[in-house]
Design a protein around this motif. Structure first.
Motif, PDB file in Angstrom:
ATOM      1  N   CYS A 169      51.943  22.544  -2.281  1.00  0.00           N
ATOM      2  CA  CYS A 169      52.651  23.476  -3.157  1.00  0.00           C
ATOM      3  C   CYS A 169      54.138  23.620  -2.851  1.00  0.00           C
ATOM      4  O   CYS A 169      54.935  23.886  -3.758  1.00  0.00           O
ATOM      5  CB  CYS A 169      52.013  24.873  -3.083  1.00  0.00           C
ATOM      6  SG  CYS A 169      50.228  24.826  -2.914  1.00  0.00           S
ATOM      7  N   HIS A 181      57.528  25.221  -4.965  1.00  0.00           N
ATOM      8  CA  HIS A 181      57.644  26.686  -4.852  1.00  0.00           C
ATOM      9  C   HIS A 181      58.414  27.070  -3.602  1.00  0.00           C
ATOM     10  O   HIS A 181      57.907  26.972  -2.485  1.00  0.00           O
ATOM     11  CB  HIS A 181      56.256  27.342  -4.861  1.00  0.00           C
ATOM     12  CG  HIS A 181      55.541  27.174  -6.162  1.00  0.00           C
ATOM     13  ND1 HIS A 181      55.946  27.806  -7.327  1.00  0.00           N
ATOM     14  CD2 HIS A 181      54.456  26.421  -6.513  1.00  0.00           C
ATOM     15  CE1 HIS A 181      55.155  27.465  -8.313  1.00  0.00           C
ATOM     16  NE2 HIS A 181      54.231  26.612  -7.849  1.00  0.00           N
ATOM     17  N   GLY A 197      59.123  25.303  -9.897  1.00  0.00           N
ATOM     18  CA  GLY A 197      58.276  26.421 -10.350  1.00  0.00           C
ATOM     19  C   GLY A 197      58.892  27.744  -9.916  1.00  0.00           C
ATOM     20  O   GLY A 197      59.921  27.760  -9.236  1.00  0.00           O
ATOM     21  N   PRO A 198      58.285  28.812 -10.288  1.00  0.00           N
ATOM     22  CA  PRO A 198      58.798  30.127  -9.905  1.00  0.00           C
ATOM     23  C   PRO A 198      58.765  30.350  -8.393  1.00  0.00           C
ATOM     24  O   PRO A 198      57.956  29.745  -7.706  1.00  0.00           O
ATOM     25  CB  PRO A 198      57.846  31.100 -10.613  1.00  0.00           C
ATOM     26  CG  PRO A 198      56.624  30.310 -10.907  1.00  0.00           C
ATOM     27  CD  PRO A 198      57.046  28.890 -11.077  1.00  0.00           C
ATOM     28  N   TYR A 226      50.705  38.479  -8.650  1.00  0.00           N
ATOM     29  CA  TYR A 226      49.320  38.377  -8.155  1.00  0.00           C
ATOM     30  C   TYR A 226      49.053  39.255  -6.934  1.00  0.00           C
ATOM     31  O   TYR A 226      48.155  38.946  -6.150  1.00  0.00           O
ATOM     32  CB  TYR A 226      48.961  36.923  -7.831  1.00  0.00           C
ATOM     33  CG  TYR A 226      48.850  36.067  -9.063  1.00  0.00           C
ATOM     34  CD1 TYR A 226      47.645  36.053  -9.800  1.00  0.00           C
ATOM     35  CD2 TYR A 226      49.918  35.315  -9.518  1.00  0.00           C
ATOM     36  CE1 TYR A 226      47.544  35.279 -10.950  1.00  0.00           C
ATOM     37  CE2 TYR A 226      49.825  34.548 -10.647  1.00  0.00           C
ATOM     38  CZ  TYR A 226      48.636  34.520 -11.366  1.00  0.00           C
ATOM     39  OH  TYR A 226      48.534  33.777 -12.501  1.00  0.00           O
ATOM     40  N   MET A 239      52.674  23.222 -14.916  1.00  0.00           N
ATOM     41  CA  MET A 239      52.263  22.939 -13.543  1.00  0.00           C
ATOM     42  C   MET A 239      51.028  22.032 -13.541  1.00  0.00           C
ATOM     43  O   MET A 239      50.113  22.255 -14.326  1.00  0.00           O
ATOM     44  CB  MET A 239      51.952  24.244 -12.819  1.00  0.00           C
ATOM     45  CG  MET A 239      51.453  24.001 -11.408  1.00  0.00           C
ATOM     46  SD  MET A 239      51.168  25.517 -10.502  1.00  0.00           S
ATOM     47  CE  MET A 239      49.710  25.051  -9.585  1.00  0.00           C
ATOM     48  N   PHE A 280      45.122  21.421  -9.725  1.00  0.00           N
ATOM     49  CA  PHE A 280      44.710  20.932  -8.394  1.00  0.00           C
ATOM     50  C   PHE A 280      43.195  20.942  -8.280  1.00  0.00           C
ATOM     51  O   PHE A 280      42.620  21.519  -7.396  1.00  0.00           O
ATOM     52  CB  PHE A 280      45.344  21.804  -7.305  1.00  0.00           C
ATOM     53  CG  PHE A 280      46.811  21.500  -7.103  1.00  0.00           C
ATOM     54  CD1 PHE A 280      47.215  20.628  -6.094  1.00  0.00           C
ATOM     55  CD2 PHE A 280      47.769  22.076  -7.920  1.00  0.00           C
ATOM     56  CE1 PHE A 280      48.570  20.347  -5.931  1.00  0.00           C
ATOM     57  CE2 PHE A 280      49.114  21.787  -7.750  1.00  0.00           C
ATOM     58  CZ  PHE A 280      49.537  20.917  -6.754  1.00  0.00           C
TER      59      PHE A 280
HETATM   60  C1  HEC Z   1      54.948  19.813  -9.498  1.00  0.00           C
HETATM   61  C2  HEC Z   1      55.406  21.139  -9.238  1.00  0.00           C
HETATM   62  C3  HEC Z   1      54.377  22.202  -8.838  1.00  0.00           C
HETATM   63  C4  HEC Z   1      53.512  22.188  -7.837  1.00  0.00           C
HETATM   64  C5  HEC Z   1      53.269  21.027  -6.810  1.00  0.00           C
HETATM   65  C6  HEC Z   1      52.851  23.452  -7.827  1.00  0.00           C
HETATM   66  N1  HEC Z   1      53.287  24.224  -8.814  1.00  0.00           N
HETATM   67 FE1  HEC Z   1      52.748  26.097  -9.242  1.00  0.00          FE
HETATM   68  N2  HEC Z   1      53.998  26.154 -10.784  1.00  0.00           N
HETATM   69  C7  HEC Z   1      54.825  25.109 -11.206  1.00  0.00           C
HETATM   70  C8  HEC Z   1      55.484  25.487 -12.456  1.00  0.00           C
HETATM   71  C9  HEC Z   1      56.443  24.559 -13.207  1.00  0.00           C
HETATM   72  C10 HEC Z   1      55.052  26.772 -12.745  1.00  0.00           C
HETATM   73  C11 HEC Z   1      55.415  27.576 -14.001  1.00  0.00           C
HETATM   74  C12 HEC Z   1      54.445  27.148 -15.048  1.00  0.00           C
HETATM   75  C13 HEC Z   1      54.569  27.953 -16.270  1.00  0.00           C
HETATM   76  O1  HEC Z   1      55.037  29.131 -16.175  1.00  0.00           O
HETATM   77  O2  HEC Z   1      54.171  27.450 -17.316  1.00  0.00           O
HETATM   78  C14 HEC Z   1      54.178  27.129 -11.656  1.00  0.00           C
HETATM   79  C15 HEC Z   1      53.574  28.377 -11.587  1.00  0.00           C
HETATM   80  C16 HEC Z   1      52.712  28.771 -10.591  1.00  0.00           C
HETATM   81  C17 HEC Z   1      52.138  30.090 -10.507  1.00  0.00           C
HETATM   82  C18 HEC Z   1      52.443  31.286 -11.434  1.00  0.00           C
HETATM   83  C19 HEC Z   1      51.443  31.394 -12.477  1.00  0.00           C
HETATM   84  C20 HEC Z   1      51.714  32.596 -13.290  1.00  0.00           C
HETATM   85  O3  HEC Z   1      50.728  33.212 -13.692  1.00  0.00           O
HETATM   86  O4  HEC Z   1      52.905  32.903 -13.518  1.00  0.00           O
HETATM   87  C21 HEC Z   1      51.331  30.098  -9.432  1.00  0.00           C
HETATM   88  C22 HEC Z   1      50.458  31.231  -8.919  1.00  0.00           C
HETATM   89  C23 HEC Z   1      51.406  28.757  -8.853  1.00  0.00           C
HETATM   90  N3  HEC Z   1      52.245  28.026  -9.613  1.00  0.00           N
HETATM   91  C24 HEC Z   1      50.710  28.365  -7.712  1.00  0.00           C
HETATM   92  C25 HEC Z   1      50.775  27.105  -7.208  1.00  0.00           C
HETATM   93  C26 HEC Z   1      49.989  26.714  -6.077  1.00  0.00           C
HETATM   94  C27 HEC Z   1      49.027  27.550  -5.287  1.00  0.00           C
HETATM   95  C28 HEC Z   1      50.309  25.429  -5.841  1.00  0.00           C
HETATM   96  C29 HEC Z   1      49.758  24.503  -4.791  1.00  0.00           C
HETATM   97  C30 HEC Z   1      48.331  24.337  -4.753  1.00  0.00           C
HETATM   98  C31 HEC Z   1      51.300  25.032  -6.828  1.00  0.00           C
HETATM   99  N4  HEC Z   1      51.538  26.087  -7.650  1.00  0.00           N
HETATM  100  C32 HEC Z   1      51.883  23.797  -6.902  1.00  0.00           C
HETATM  101  C33 HEC Z   1      54.974  23.883 -10.560  1.00  0.00           C
HETATM  102  C34 HEC Z   1      54.247  23.486  -9.473  1.00  0.00           C
END
Ligand code: HEC
Length: 434
Positions: A367, A371, A379-380, A389, A413, A416
Motif C-alpha cells: 500500500c 498512500h 491515493g488519498p 474509517y 484503486m 487486492f
Molecule cells: C496503485 C495505487 C494504490 C495502491 C497500491 C493502493 N491504493 Fe488505496 N487508493 C488509491 C486511490 C487512487 C484511491 C482513491 C480511489 C477513489 O477515491 O476512487 C485509494 C483509496 C483508498 C482508500 C479510501 C477509500 C475511501 O472510502 O475513500 C482506502 C481505505 C485505501 N485506498 C486503502 C488501501 C490499502 C489498504 C491498500 C493496500 C492494501 C491500498 N489502498 C493500496 C490507490 C492505491
C-alpha cells in the motif's frame, strides 16, 4: 616453533593431482637440464677464456662455447615456465609464503636475469671488439658467470624454505633463509650437477664431426678438449657424491622415508658404472675413440630422473602434516563461515518479527507506494483514510478487496483479492493505529 598455518582458498585443481605431480617432475628436469648447460657453459667459457690468455686455442674454444650459452639460456627460460606454474598450483600456500618471505630477492630475479642475459650477449656478440682489452672482456664474462651462479641460489633458497614452514617465523629476508642449515650444501650439490652435465654436453659437442672445422684450432687436438671435459665431469661426479651425502645427512628428518632413501641409493648406484667408464677414458686416452658416452649419459640421465622423483617424494613427506593442517583449518573456516551466515539470517528474522508490528510489512509492501501518511499522492493520505474509517477496520478491508470509484480526480484503486482476510485485517488495523 609452531609453523604458521595459512588458510587456503579451496579452488579445484585444473587437472588431477597425480598428473600435475608427474608434469612437475618432468618439466622441472627438462628445465634444469638447460639451466645446467647455460650456467655450465658460461662457467666453461670463462675458464677457457682465462686459459686462452696463454694458449690461444682455448680462446677459440671459449668463443664457440659461448655460442651454445645464449641458445641454452633461451631454452632454460622457456622450459622454466611450466614447473613454476605447476609448483604455484600444487603448493600455493607454501610457495607464496616462502616467496613473500624472501620477497625482495625473489623479485630481484627478474632484473638479475635480465642483466645476466645482456652481459652474455655483450660477451658473445662483441667478442672481436674486446680483442685488445681481454681484461675487460674477461671481467664481463666473470660478472655474467657470477650472476648465472647466483640466481639458482635464490631459487634454491625459496624452494627449500617452502618445505619447512617451521622456519618461517624466524626468517628475516633472503640471507637468513639462505643460511638455514641445509641450503648451501644443496646449492653445491646443484653446482656440481651443473659442471657434470655441461661437461658431458661439451664432450658430446666437441666430438661432433664438424667441430674441428667450426673451431679452427691451430695446435690443440680435439681429443685433448674431450679429455679436458671428461676430467671435469669425473671430478664433478666425485664432488656430487660427496655433497649428496652431506645433503642427505643434513636434511630435516620430517621428509625422510624408506622410499626416499632407497631411491637415492638406486640413483647413486647408477652413477658407478658411468664413473668407471669415465675413469677408463681418462686413464687410457685411446678409449676416447669409443668412449661409451651414450652409456655414461644414459646412467646419469636415469640417475637424475630417479633423484627428481626422490626429491618430489621428500617434498611430499616434508609437507604432508602442514598440508593436512591447512586443509583442516580451511575446512573449519568454511564451516564457521556457513554457521555465521546462518546465524546472521536467523537474527535478522527474529529482529524483524520483534520490531515490526503485524500488518506493517504487508502495508509497506502493498500500500505504501500510493498512500503517504500526510500527503495526497496517487491515493488519498492515510490521515484522510483514518478520518473516514475511524474504528472501522472492516470497512477498509471491504474497500481494499473491491475498491469502488469515489474521487473524481484520481485513478481507480486496484483491488487486492490476492491478500487473505487475515492479512487485510492486520493491514487495516495497522493503518488505523499509526
Ligand atoms: C496503485 C495505487 C494504490 C495502491 C497500491 C493502493 N491504493 Fe488505496 N487508493 C488509491 C486511490 C487512487 C484511491 C482513491 C480511489 C477513489 O477515491 O476512487 C485509494 C483509496 C483508498 C482508500 C479510501 C477509500 C475511501 O472510502 O475513500 C482506502 C481505505 C485505501 N485506498 C486503502 C488501501 C490499502 C489498504 C491498500 C493496500 C492494501 C491500498 N489502498 C493500496 C490507490 C492505491
Amino acid at each position: 616453533m609452531t609453523p604458521p598455518i595459512p588458510r587456503d582458498i579451496p579452488l579445484p585443481l585444473p587437472a588431477p593431482e597425480g598428473f600435475l605431480e608427474i608434469l612437475l617432475i618432468v618439466s622441472f628436469l627438462i628445465h634444469i637440464l638447460f639451466v645446467h648447460l647455460m650456467v655450465g657453459g658460461s662457467l666453461f667459457s670463462l675458464v677457457c677464456q682465462i686459459r686462452g690468455l696463454k694458449s690461444p686455442d682455448y680462446e677459440k674454444l671459449a668463443y664457440r662455447i659461448m655460442q651454445t650459452v645464449t641458445v641454452n639460456k633461451s631454452l632454460a627460460v622457456v622450459m622454466g615456465v611450466a614447473p613454476l606454474l605447476v609448483i604455484n598450483t600444487l603448493y600455493a600456500p607454501q610457495f607464496y609464503a616462502s616467496s613473500a618471505l624472501i620477497g625482495d630477492m625473489w623479485m630481484a630475479v627478474i632484473p638479475l636475469v635480465t642483466v645476466a642475459f645482456l652481459l652474455a650477449y655483450a660477451h658473445k656478440f662483441w667478442w672481436n671488439h674486446f680483442i685488445n682489452i681481454p681484461e675487460l672482456h674477461i671481467g664481463i664474462a666473470a660478472l655474467e658467470t657470477g650472476l648465472f651462479l647466483f640466481i639458482p641460489l635464490i631459487f634454491m633458497t625459496n624452494v627449500n624454505l617452502m618445505l619447512f614452514p617451521e622456519y618461517w617465523p624466524q626468517v628475516k629476508g633472503f640471507f637468513s633463509a639462505m643460511l638455514l642449515p641445509n641450503v648451501l650444501q644443496r646449492y653445491l650439490h646443484f653446482i656440481s650437477a651443473t659442471i657434470l652435465f655441461s661437461s658431458l654436453f661439451f664432450v658430446w659437442w666437441s666430438g661432433r664431426k664438424s667441430f674441428q672445422n667450426e673451431v679452427g684450432f691451430s695446435r690443440l687436438r680435439v681429443i685433448s678438449v674431450r679429455r679436458f671435459f671428461y676430467a671435469f665431469a669425473f671430478g664433478a661426479t666425485v664432488f656430487q657424491i660427496l655433497t649428496g651425502l652431506v645433503v642427505f645427512a643434513s636434511l630435516p628428518p620430517q621428509g625422510m622415508s624408506w622410499g626416499f632413501t632407497l631411491l637415492l641409493m638406486l640413483g647413486g648406484l647408477l652413477v658407478l658404472p658411468a664413473m668407471w667408464w669415465m675413469w677408463q677414458n681418462l686413464t687410457h686416452p685411446g678409449h676416447l675413440l669409443d668412449d661409451r658416452l651414450k652409456e655414461i649419459t644414459a646412467c646419469f640421465v636415469c640417475a637424475a630422473i630417479i633423484m627428481g622423483i626422490a626429491r618430489h617424494d621428500y617434498r611430499e613427506n616434508a609437507l604432508a602434516d602442514h598440508k593436512s593442517a591447512i586443509a583442516e583449518k580451511t575446512a573449519n573456516y568454511q564451516a564457521a563461515v556457513k554457521d555465521a551466515r546462518e546465524q546472521a539470517q536467523l537474527t535478522a528474522k527474529t529482529q524483524e518479527s520483534q520490531t515490526l508490528v503485524p500488518g506493517e510489512s504487508a502495508f509497506n509492501l502493498n500500500c505504501a507506494a500510493c498512500h503517504h501518511p500526510t500527503l495526497t499522492t496517487v491515493g488519498p493520505a492515510l490521515q484522510e483514510i483514518k478520518e473516514i474509517y475511524a474504528n472501522n477496520p472492516a470497512g477498509i478491508t471491504a474497500w481494499t478487496k473491491a475498491p469502488g470509484k469515489k474521487r473524481p480526480d484520481t485513478m481507480k484503486m486496484p483491488g487486492f483479492s490476492q491478500l487473505s482476510d487475515d492479512e487485510l485485517t492486520a493491514i487495516s488495523q495497522y493503518l488505523l493505529s499509526h
